[in-house]
Motif scaffolding. Structure first.
Motif, PDB file in Angstrom:
ATOM      1  N   ASP A  39     -11.286   3.549   4.906  1.00 27.24           N
ATOM      2  CA  ASP A  39     -12.633   3.043   4.598  1.00 27.24           C
ATOM      3  C   ASP A  39     -13.004   1.803   5.416  1.00 27.24           C
ATOM      4  O   ASP A  39     -14.106   1.295   5.304  1.00 27.24           O
ATOM      5  CB  ASP A  39     -12.811   2.832   3.099  1.00 27.24           C
TER       6      ASP A  39
ATOM      7  N   SER B 116     -12.296  -1.284   5.397  1.00 19.54           N
ATOM      8  CA  SER B 116     -12.664  -2.539   4.738  1.00 19.54           C
ATOM      9  C   SER B 116     -11.682  -3.662   5.066  1.00 19.54           C
ATOM     10  O   SER B 116     -11.925  -4.818   4.740  1.00 19.54           O
ATOM     11  CB  SER B 116     -12.680  -2.333   3.220  1.00 19.54           C
ATOM     12  N   ASN B 117     -10.544  -3.294   5.676  1.00 19.31           N
ATOM     13  CA  ASN B 117      -9.501  -4.294   5.971  1.00 19.31           C
ATOM     14  C   ASN B 117      -9.105  -5.089   4.732  1.00 19.31           C
ATOM     15  O   ASN B 117      -8.915  -6.297   4.780  1.00 19.31           O
ATOM     16  CB  ASN B 117      -9.968  -5.251   7.075  1.00 19.31           C
ATOM     17  N   CYS B 118      -8.976  -4.393   3.614  1.00 19.65           N
ATOM     18  CA  CYS B 118      -8.708  -5.082   2.333  1.00 19.65           C
ATOM     19  C   CYS B 118      -7.258  -5.556   2.214  1.00 19.65           C
ATOM     20  O   CYS B 118      -6.934  -6.334   1.353  1.00 19.65           O
ATOM     21  CB  CYS B 118      -9.042  -4.154   1.176  1.00 19.65           C
ATOM     22  N   ARG B 119      -6.361  -5.026   3.012  1.00 20.70           N
ATOM     23  CA  ARG B 119      -4.949  -5.435   3.081  1.00 20.70           C
ATOM     24  C   ARG B 119      -4.069  -4.942   1.935  1.00 20.70           C
ATOM     25  O   ARG B 119      -2.930  -5.370   1.803  1.00 20.70           O
ATOM     26  CB  ARG B 119      -4.816  -6.964   3.154  1.00 20.70           C
TER      27      ARG B 119
ATOM     28  N   CYS C 239      -2.667  -2.270   1.608  1.00 18.75           N
ATOM     29  CA  CYS C 239      -1.558  -1.475   2.134  1.00 18.75           C
ATOM     30  C   CYS C 239      -0.459  -2.361   2.715  1.00 18.75           C
ATOM     31  O   CYS C 239       0.592  -1.878   3.113  1.00 18.75           O
ATOM     32  CB  CYS C 239      -2.072  -0.536   3.213  1.00 18.75           C
TER      33      CYS C 239
ATOM     34  N   CYS D 162      -7.203  -2.047   8.844  1.00 15.44           N
ATOM     35  CA  CYS D 162      -7.084  -0.583   8.710  1.00 15.44           C
ATOM     36  C   CYS D 162      -6.511   0.011   9.992  1.00 15.44           C
ATOM     37  O   CYS D 162      -5.747   0.985   9.956  1.00 15.44           O
ATOM     38  CB  CYS D 162      -8.449   0.033   8.415  1.00 15.44           C
TER      39      CYS D 162
ATOM     40  N   PHE E 205      -2.868  -0.340  10.021  1.00 13.94           N
ATOM     41  CA  PHE E 205      -2.287   0.619   9.083  1.00 13.94           C
ATOM     42  C   PHE E 205      -2.241   2.014   9.715  1.00 13.94           C
ATOM     43  O   PHE E 205      -1.247   2.735   9.603  1.00 13.94           O
ATOM     44  CB  PHE E 205      -3.105   0.642   7.786  1.00 13.94           C
TER      45      PHE E 205
ATOM     46  N   CYS F 224      -2.382   3.504   1.301  1.00 11.25           N
ATOM     47  CA  CYS F 224      -3.775   3.048   1.218  1.00 11.25           C
ATOM     48  C   CYS F 224      -4.383   3.601  -0.066  1.00 11.25           C
ATOM     49  O   CYS F 224      -4.571   4.810  -0.191  1.00 11.25           O
ATOM     50  CB  CYS F 224      -4.580   3.535   2.416  1.00 11.25           C
ATOM     51  N   PRO F 225      -4.689   2.738  -1.038  1.00 11.52           N
ATOM     52  CA  PRO F 225      -5.222   3.245  -2.306  1.00 11.52           C
ATOM     53  C   PRO F 225      -6.640   3.758  -2.190  1.00 11.52           C
ATOM     54  O   PRO F 225      -7.154   4.376  -3.106  1.00 11.52           O
ATOM     55  CB  PRO F 225      -5.155   2.019  -3.225  1.00 11.52           C
TER      56      PRO F 225
HETATM   57  S1  SF4 Z   1      -5.464  -0.481   2.124  1.00  8.00           S
HETATM   58 FE1  SF4 Z   1      -5.153  -0.864   4.301  1.00  8.00          FE
HETATM   59  S2  SF4 Z   1      -5.846   0.975   5.292  1.00  8.00           S
HETATM   60 FE2  SF4 Z   1      -6.625   1.069   3.214  1.00  8.00          FE
HETATM   61  S3  SF4 Z   1      -8.670   0.202   3.361  1.00  8.00           S
HETATM   62 FE3  SF4 Z   1      -7.319  -1.499   2.864  1.00  8.00          FE
HETATM   63  S4  SF4 Z   1      -6.666  -2.362   4.852  1.00  8.00           S
HETATM   64 FE4  SF4 Z   1      -7.610  -0.378   5.235  1.00  8.00          FE
END
Ligand code: SF4
Length: 273
Positions: A15, A17-20, A22, A27, A30, A44-45
């Motif tokens: 997605d 979002s670079n939410c981290r 994972c 992303c 990853f 990656c959830p």
């Molecule tokens: S969990 Fe990792 S791969 Fe998945 S959206 Fe977040 S940063 Fe991107």
């Protein structure tokens, strides 16, 4: 299994979002880690279940349930890599000190930032693995109030055709002979008897995980017709928990009810064995 041809093919599934969550900074990083085999796609959830399924090894691998005890250890290690407070917020759990706590069948279950589990009662893998999977991968969607059968959940029947036999048929056998079953489910596991659904005689809702309610409906034998029992799940169940873990919870609960019936009403049966 179709192997991804490039990191970019994996990146397109994310997605972005670079939410981290994972454990990678972006992303793109990853996607590279998955392509080189350093990480599994299900880390990656946010990945869509159908995309995860596309790159799964076979019909049942990748599910939390089938990987068993070894997986439990690996999943606990993954807990140590994520922001547990953020995960608690995502799934609507409590977070205090260094522990995330939520209710499993009415009992407190906790995990700390090192992945160590805490519960007042015996913790069996059939419940521990879904508990951690719910934290790692669950989307935390609120229950919708719309019920559906296991076969209607995404990949339910395709991956777990034995659900009816191992879960619903086993529970029905208990319900047919153990007349106090439904009262005990309400009292011991904080269940709730609800208005009869689908014209059943008894309907009880349990919460094996807070946003994964299950409704057990039982039809008594009548006029020469045999009894029957069906399990229903909220339609968000497969967003909040992988289908293997949903299967694990259903089968684990059926086995727990069988043991409960053997002990017939002893409260210490509520130990999730
Ligand atoms: S969990 Fe990792 S791969 Fe998945 S959206 Fe977040 S940063 Fe991107």
């Amino acid at each position: 299994m179709p192997r991804p041809k490039s990191a970019m093919e994996i990146f397109q599934l994310l997605d972005k979002s670079n939410c981290r969550e994972c454990g990678e900074k972006t992303c793109l990083a990853f996607a590279g880690a998955v392509f080189t085999g350093r990480k599994q796609l299900d880390r990656c959830p946010r990945i869509k279940p159908e995309d995860r399924a596309r790159f799964s090894d076979d019909t049942e691998s990748g599910s939390a349930f089938e990987e068993g005890l070894e997986t439990l250890g690996k999943m606990q290690a993954r807990i140590a890599e994520i922001d547990l407070a953020a995960a608690a917020e995502r799934i609507g759990a409590d977070f205090a000190g260094d522990r995330l706590t939520l209710k499993v069948l009415g009992k407190n279950f906790s995990v700390d930032t090192r992945g160590k589990l805490y519960a007042d009662i015996h913790v069996n893998p059939w419940v521990a693995v879904p508990f951690i999977s719910y934290i790692l991968n669950g989307r935390g969607r609120p229950a919708s109030g719309d019920w559906m059968s296991f076969r209607e959940l995404k990949n339910g029947m395709a991956r777990y055709p034995l659900f009816q036999k191992r879960c619903e048929a086993a529970m029905k056998k208990v319900a047919d002979t153990y007349t106090d079953l439904f009262d005990d489910l309400v009292h011991i596991f904080s269940g709730k008897q609800v208005e009869e659904q689908f014209e059943s005689d008894i309907s009880v809702v349990l919460h094996p995980l807070p946003r994964v309610p299950m409704m057990i409906c039982y039809w008594k034998p009548e006029d020469g017709l045999a009894s029957s029992l069906n399990l229903f799940f909220d339609k968000v169940a497969d967003d909040n928990l992988d289908i293997g873990s949903v299967f694990s919870l259903g089968v684990g609960m059926a086995q727990m009810f069988e043991k409960l019936a053997q002990r017939h009403g002893f409260p210490e049966a509520a130990s999730f064995r």
